[in-house]
Design an enzyme around this catalytic site. Structure first.
Site, mmCIF file in Angstrom:
data_model
loop_
_atom_site.group_PDB
_atom_site.id
_atom_site.type_symbol
_atom_site.label_atom_id
_atom_site.label_comp_id
_atom_site.label_asym_id
_atom_site.label_seq_id
_atom_site.Cartn_x
_atom_site.Cartn_y
_atom_site.Cartn_z
ATOM 1 N N SER A 67 -3.259 -7.606 2.670
ATOM 2 C CA SER A 67 -3.713 -7.474 4.056
ATOM 3 C C SER A 67 -4.307 -8.779 4.563
ATOM 4 C CB SER A 67 -4.747 -6.353 4.174
ATOM 5 O OG SER A 67 -4.155 -5.106 3.937
ATOM 6 N N LYS A 96 -18.238 -6.634 7.724
ATOM 7 C CA LYS A 96 -16.951 -7.300 7.956
ATOM 8 C C LYS A 96 -16.440 -7.007 9.353
ATOM 9 C CE LYS A 96 -14.520 -7.763 3.562
ATOM 10 N NZ LYS A 96 -13.362 -7.277 2.812
ATOM 11 N N HIS A 147 0.842 -1.204 0.000
ATOM 12 C CA HIS A 147 0.000 0.000 0.000
ATOM 13 C C HIS A 147 0.875 1.251 0.000
ATOM 14 C CE1 HIS A 147 -3.151 -2.597 2.194
ATOM 15 N NE2 HIS A 147 -3.674 -2.327 0.996
ATOM 16 N N ARG A 153 -1.940 -6.069 -8.246
ATOM 17 C CA ARG A 153 -0.853 -7.005 -7.964
ATOM 18 C C ARG A 153 -0.812 -8.157 -8.954
ATOM 19 N NH1 ARG A 153 -2.164 -9.599 -3.025
ATOM 20 N NH2 ARG A 153 -4.258 -9.051 -3.609
#
Length: 153
Positions: free
Chosen positions: A128, A41, A17, A90
């Site tokens: 993450s 979440k 990040h 990514r």
């Protein structure tokens, strides 16, 4: 004034990040890191902890503003005057996912452009989600997390 938003959950923030932020902040006059609140979440860190952690990581750069938000990201972009949304890529699967989101966002807000920044090869495996899993099993995440963020974990 060119304003951008880099949205995400940042639970926790990773070196990947940070790399995306450092490589994109130079392109804009004002740069927001937006912590999206997802009530469905259960995160590792609270929203407040994430805000503090990210502020600690970028304390040296007054161009970077950290703020939590709820709701549609394009609506938040409008509320802060951001015409650009930064997304890190990514992998090929990231691209497919982000492309679909960008196209939907463009339908909702045609004046907001999504900009994809491809991660450096050394960061392409850092997420993450993986970092949270390592933390849950008491593993050492120091190679994946900026040193300023470690006290928050």
């Amino acid at each position: 004034m060119k304003t951008a938003l880099f949205p995400g959950s940042f639970d926790p923030i990773t070196k990947a990040h940070v790399d995306i932020v450092k490589r994109s902040v130079e392109l804009f006059d004002k740069f927001y890191i937006g912590i999206g609140v997802n009530s469905s979440k259960k995160g590792l860190l609270t929203i407040e902890q994430r805000e503090q952690m990210i502020r600690a990581v970028f304390a040296h750069d007054e161009r970077i503003h950290v703020i939590a938000y709820e709701g549609l990201t394009v609506d938040f972009c409008k509320s802060i005057g951001a015409a650009y949304m930064i997304r890190g890529i990514r992998t090929v699967s990231d691209f497919e996912y982000e492309k679909a989101i960008a196209q939907m966002n463009h339908s909702l807000a045609p004046d907001i452009e999504s900009i994809f920044i491809v991660s450096k090869p050394g960061y392409s495996s850092i997420s993450s989600t993986i970092v949270r899993e390592i933390i849950r099993y008491s593993g050492d995440v120091s190679q994946f997390i900026p040193k300023e963020a470690l006290p928050y974990l």
